[in-house]
Design a protein around this motif. Sequence first.
Motif: not given
Length: 187
Positions: A44, A48, A51-52
């Motif tokens: 998880v 993320r 991606k950020l």
Amino acid sequence: MLNALVAYAAEEGAEAHNPLIPAWYDIIWSSVCFIVILVIFWKVALPRMKKLLDERSTAIEGNIAKADEAQRKAEAALVEYTAQLADARKEAGEIRDAAREDGKKIVAEAKDSATAEAARLTATAHSQIEAERQTALVSLRGEVGTLALDLAGGVIGETLSDDKKAQAVVDRFLAELEASEAEKATK
């Protein structure tokens, strides 16, 4: 229960247990918790975060590209501005040189015009002086003629009333007078 714990601790203490090494059940439960947290983080939080970071990297690269493009445009504008400035300076120099040449031509034309005007005025003055001299000469001849006739009449004792004869006498007298003046001037 407190007694049971104290008794248990006393038994454990008898075996010489090292306080730095945890019990095996603590290691297992801690490992299970660690693995669960690691899997959740791996599945998880890490995607993320990746991606950020990718979005930030793309945005930064885009801004760098925009900045490079702006820098190239600014350099091109500076080169163009410098060329235009050089052209403007050259044109200003040409205009200044042309103005100097025009000024010299205007001054020369004004001098020529003034010289021509002065020559015209001088010629007019000479002709006017000559005309006045001729007028004065005619007037003087008339007066000298009248005076000479009166004197000649007084010497001879007669009046000279014939105009042609009187004019001839006066002209001859003036010619002799001019001849004597010319001889004095040459000597």
